[in-house]
Design a protein around this motif. Structure first.
Motif, PDB file in Angstrom:
ATOM      1  N   LEU A 128       1.033  -0.768   5.609  1.00 50.21           N
ATOM      2  CA  LEU A 128       0.863  -1.221   4.199  1.00 50.21           C
ATOM      3  C   LEU A 128       2.149  -1.931   4.458  1.00 50.21           C
ATOM      4  CD1 LEU A 128      -0.720  -3.080   2.431  1.00 50.21           C
ATOM      5  CD2 LEU A 128      -0.396  -0.523   0.925  1.00 50.21           C
ATOM      6  N   ILE A 129       1.961  -3.495   5.085  1.00 55.22           N
ATOM      7  CA  ILE A 129       3.721  -3.793   4.587  1.00 55.22           C
ATOM      8  C   ILE A 129       3.162  -5.456   3.898  1.00 55.22           C
ATOM      9  CG2 ILE A 129       5.492  -5.223   5.743  1.00 55.22           C
ATOM     10  CD1 ILE A 129       4.691  -3.591   8.332  1.00 55.22           C
ATOM     11  N   GLU A 130       4.988  -5.425   3.060  1.00 54.53           N
ATOM     12  CA  GLU A 130       5.225  -6.420   1.669  1.00 54.53           C
ATOM     13  C   GLU A 130       3.470  -6.675   1.486  1.00 54.53           C
ATOM     14  OE1 GLU A 130       6.344  -9.694   5.435  1.00 54.53           O
ATOM     15  OE2 GLU A 130       8.723  -9.131   4.304  1.00 54.53           O
ATOM     16  N   GLY A 131       2.513  -6.180   0.788  1.00 47.62           N
ATOM     17  CA  GLY A 131       1.566  -6.252   0.040  1.00 47.62           C
ATOM     18  C   GLY A 131       0.070  -6.253   1.599  1.00 47.62           C
TER      19      GLY A 131
ATOM     20  N   GLN B  96      -3.171  -3.653  -4.268  1.00 43.34           N
ATOM     21  CA  GLN B  96      -2.539  -2.300  -3.265  1.00 43.34           C
ATOM     22  C   GLN B  96      -3.190  -1.286  -3.038  1.00 43.34           C
ATOM     23  OE1 GLN B  96       0.573  -3.814  -2.742  1.00 43.34           O
ATOM     24  NE2 GLN B  96       1.940  -2.078  -2.474  1.00 43.34           N
ATOM     25  N   ARG B  97      -4.014  -0.385  -3.777  1.00 43.04           N
ATOM     26  CA  ARG B  97      -5.549   0.280  -2.923  1.00 43.04           C
ATOM     27  C   ARG B  97      -5.888  -0.137  -2.224  1.00 43.04           C
ATOM     28  NH1 ARG B  97      -6.807   4.307  -8.150  1.00 43.04           N
ATOM     29  NH2 ARG B  97      -5.217   3.558  -9.766  1.00 43.04           N
ATOM     30  N   LEU B  98      -6.268  -1.319  -2.093  1.00 41.45           N
ATOM     31  CA  LEU B  98      -7.258  -1.684  -0.771  1.00 41.45           C
ATOM     32  C   LEU B  98      -6.612  -2.264   0.211  1.00 41.45           C
ATOM     33  CD1 LEU B  98     -10.070  -2.621  -0.620  1.00 41.45           C
ATOM     34  CD2 LEU B  98      -9.929  -4.765  -0.916  1.00 41.45           C
ATOM     35  N   GLY B  99      -5.417  -2.243   0.248  1.00 42.88           N
ATOM     36  CA  GLY B  99      -4.888  -2.523   1.084  1.00 42.88           C
ATOM     37  C   GLY B  99      -4.239  -1.017   1.928  1.00 42.88           C
ATOM     38  N   LEU B 100      -3.673  -0.016   0.794  1.00 46.73           N
ATOM     39  CA  LEU B 100      -3.954   1.498   1.540  1.00 46.73           C
ATOM     40  C   LEU B 100      -5.542   1.830   2.232  1.00 46.73           C
ATOM     41  CD1 LEU B 100      -1.486   3.295   1.248  1.00 46.73           C
ATOM     42  CD2 LEU B 100      -2.143   3.979  -1.147  1.00 46.73           C
ATOM     43  N   ALA B 101      -5.865   1.105   1.878  1.00 49.16           N
ATOM     44  CA  ALA B 101      -7.505   1.659   1.961  1.00 49.16           C
ATOM     45  C   ALA B 101      -7.865   1.203   3.514  1.00 49.16           C
ATOM     46  CB  ALA B 101      -8.724   1.775   1.116  1.00 49.16           C
ATOM     47  N   SER B 102      -7.200   0.274   4.032  1.00 48.69           N
ATOM     48  CA  SER B 102      -6.799  -0.538   5.247  1.00 48.69           C
ATOM     49  C   SER B 102      -6.492   0.599   5.751  1.00 48.69           C
ATOM     50  CB  SER B 102      -6.885  -2.029   5.087  1.00 48.69           C
ATOM     51  OG  SER B 102      -5.327  -1.626   4.948  1.00 48.69           O
ATOM     52  N   ALA B 103      -5.368   1.203   5.585  1.00 53.62           N
ATOM     53  CA  ALA B 103      -5.041   2.012   6.468  1.00 53.62           C
ATOM     54  C   ALA B 103      -4.976   3.302   7.271  1.00 53.62           C
ATOM     55  CB  ALA B 103      -3.065   2.365   5.582  1.00 53.62           C
TER      56      ALA B 103
ATOM     57  N   PRO C 168       4.602   1.388  -1.855  1.00 59.24           N
ATOM     58  CA  PRO C 168       3.042   0.661  -1.614  1.00 59.24           C
ATOM     59  C   PRO C 168       2.705   1.482  -3.214  1.00 59.24           C
ATOM     60  CG  PRO C 168       4.162   3.518  -0.810  1.00 59.24           C
ATOM     61  CD  PRO C 168       5.730   2.471  -1.579  1.00 59.24           C
ATOM     62  N   THR C 169       3.478   1.666  -3.946  1.00 57.83           N
ATOM     63  CA  THR C 169       3.334   1.669  -6.097  1.00 57.83           C
ATOM     64  C   THR C 169       3.602   0.038  -5.978  1.00 57.83           C
ATOM     65  OG1 THR C 169       5.185   2.586  -6.314  1.00 57.83           O
ATOM     66  CG2 THR C 169       3.033   4.393  -5.423  1.00 57.83           C
ATOM     67  N   ASN C 170       3.262  -0.822  -5.650  1.00 63.18           N
ATOM     68  CA  ASN C 170       3.966  -1.633  -6.540  1.00 63.18           C
ATOM     69  C   ASN C 170       2.939  -2.326  -6.886  1.00 63.18           C
ATOM     70  OD1 ASN C 170       6.312  -3.327  -6.551  1.00 63.18           O
ATOM     71  ND2 ASN C 170       6.002  -4.926  -4.990  1.00 63.18           N
ATOM     72  N   GLY C 171       3.271  -2.404  -8.474  1.00 56.52           N
ATOM     73  CA  GLY C 171       2.303  -3.294  -8.965  1.00 56.52           C
ATOM     74  C   GLY C 171       1.540  -2.148  -9.779  1.00 56.52           C
TER      75      GLY C 171
ATOM     76  N   ILE D 155      -1.712   7.687  -6.342  1.00 55.17           N
ATOM     77  CA  ILE D 155      -1.829   6.973  -4.836  1.00 55.17           C
ATOM     78  C   ILE D 155      -0.154   8.630  -4.414  1.00 55.17           C
ATOM     79  CG2 ILE D 155       0.102   5.812  -3.094  1.00 55.17           C
ATOM     80  CD1 ILE D 155      -2.491   5.104  -4.277  1.00 55.17           C
ATOM     81  N   ARG D 156       0.592   9.113  -5.904  1.00 48.51           N
ATOM     82  CA  ARG D 156       1.687   9.633  -4.747  1.00 48.51           C
ATOM     83  C   ARG D 156       1.089  11.369  -4.515  1.00 48.51           C
ATOM     84  NH1 ARG D 156       5.205   9.057 -10.015  1.00 48.51           N
ATOM     85  NH2 ARG D 156       6.672   7.515  -9.251  1.00 48.51           N
ATOM     86  N   SER D 157       0.165  11.694  -5.250  1.00 43.76           N
ATOM     87  CA  SER D 157      -0.614  12.733  -4.683  1.00 43.76           C
ATOM     88  C   SER D 157      -1.740  12.669  -3.280  1.00 43.76           C
ATOM     89  CB  SER D 157      -1.518  13.442  -6.330  1.00 43.76           C
ATOM     90  OG  SER D 157      -3.022  13.126  -6.183  1.00 43.76           O
ATOM     91  N   LEU D 158      -1.952  10.551  -3.185  1.00 42.42           N
ATOM     92  CA  LEU D 158      -2.653  11.402  -1.563  1.00 42.42           C
ATOM     93  C   LEU D 158      -1.393  10.903  -0.425  1.00 42.42           C
ATOM     94  CD1 LEU D 158      -5.024   9.544  -0.426  1.00 42.42           C
ATOM     95  CD2 LEU D 158      -4.361   7.458  -0.586  1.00 42.42           C
ATOM     96  N   ILE D 159      -0.794  10.866  -0.902  1.00 43.14           N
ATOM     97  CA  ILE D 159       0.940  10.365  -0.031  1.00 43.14           C
ATOM     98  C   ILE D 159       0.514  11.978   0.096  1.00 43.14           C
ATOM     99  CG2 ILE D 159       2.903  10.530   0.248  1.00 43.14           C
ATOM    100  CD1 ILE D 159       2.901   7.157  -0.988  1.00 43.14           C
TER     101      ILE D 159
END
Length: 316
Positions: free
Chosen positions: A86-89, A147-154, A167-170, A179-183
């Protein structure tokens, strides 16, 4: 190759853009397998340029980069299916729902089995807490939801390496915690996570290892606990008699004594051979009214300010 102790290795990696600007200068980076690796630096320090070289999006001017043991960008076709990024949003289709965006992402992956696509997309949405909003058009998503949807795509496939740029932008504080706990969960499942950030507390809370970039150069890399341990902590004395307290601390040879506000004096922690209780007693004997006497351990921020010689852009 799959058992190499490093999932990312660079040697002398440099990128000079047209016009002569050296964005990344001689980078030697080693990211251990199984780590949560924080890539830190103020905005403009070369983090995103480095990530784009690692992912084969731009060619280095000189030096080499290896991802999962293979040279980049030469081996990109073989390596990138094993990497989530997930790069640059996230790049999303606003007119499609969150679920349809993920179905399209998955369909574009030649290694993805179409028979299990719907289940994979459902699991990825669930993992980032977007199941309830899955039918909503992406253009109606907040920045944090995008941002979450982008993370889901990864996360559509099991990945050996996950590369996340801010990854926690916005995200609001609750979203950041999720997101931290997911990481952490992903790391426990055996995925190496490489995340860039300018938020020091984020790195301190979630990462096992970190590297600091400053003006295109690597300042330091290593285990997070060791980096913080290398900086001296702070002594904070709360007293209405700040002048007298500061004088006594300076007389005892304690470094970096400063009056911070009307009732606080802070300094570096005294050397290990100086007993803190004795120092407190000495202040009291000298007539200083001590209302608080606290030894604060060094934070990652203390370490990085000491290393880069400048404050860190912790907000934006």
């Amino acid at each position: 190759m799959g058992n190499s102790p490093a999932v990312i290795e660079t040697s002398g990696l440099s990128k000079r853009f047209r016009g002569g600007q050296l964005a990344v200068n001689g980078l030697d980076l080693t990211v251990p397998r199984g780590s949560v690796f924080g890539f830190l630096g103020p905005n403009g320090s070369g983090k995103t340029t480095t990530i784009r070289m690692l992912m084969g999006l731009i060619e280095p001017t000189s030096g080499t980069a290896r991802l999962l043991g293979s040279p980049m960008p030469k081996a990109a076709r073989a390596v990138l299916p094993r990497v989530g990024a997930l790069i640059e949003g996230p790049a999303l289709y606003g007119f499609l729902s969150g679920r349809d965006n993920l179905l399209r992402y998955d369909a574009a992956d030649p290694t993805a089995d179409p028979r299990t696509r719907t289940a994979r997309v459902g699991a990825a949405l669930d993992r980032v807490g977007l199941t309830a909003a899955a039918g909503k058009k992406a253009r109606a998503y907040s920045l944090g939801m995008k941002q979450r949807l982008g993370l889901a795509s990864a996360l559509l496939q099991q990945r050996e390496l996950l590369v996340l740029d801010e990854p926690t932008n916005g995200l609001d504080p609750q979203g950041m915690r999720e997101i931290r706990s997911l990481i952490r969960e992903l790391a426990e499942d055996g995925t190496t996570v490489f995340l860039s950030s300018h938020l020091l507390d984020e790195i301190e809370q979630v990462c096992t290892h970190a590297a600091v970039m400053n003006q295109g150069r690597l300042v330091v890399q290593g285990e997070v606990a060791e980096l913080a341990a290398n900086a001296r902590g702070r002594l904070v004395v709360t007293t209405p008699d700040t002048g007298a307290a500061a004088r006594l601390l300076k007389e005892r040879g304690i470094a970096d004594v400063a009056v911070a506000g009307e009732d606080r004096v802070s300094s570096e922690l005294p050397p290990d051979d100086m007993e803190l209780a004795d120092l407190n007693a000495e202040l009291v004997r000298a007539g200083v009214r001590v209302r608080g006497f606290t030894a604060e351990r060094a934070s990652l921020e203390d370490a990085f300010v000491a290393l880069t010689g400048e404050g860190f852009d912790v907000a934006g």
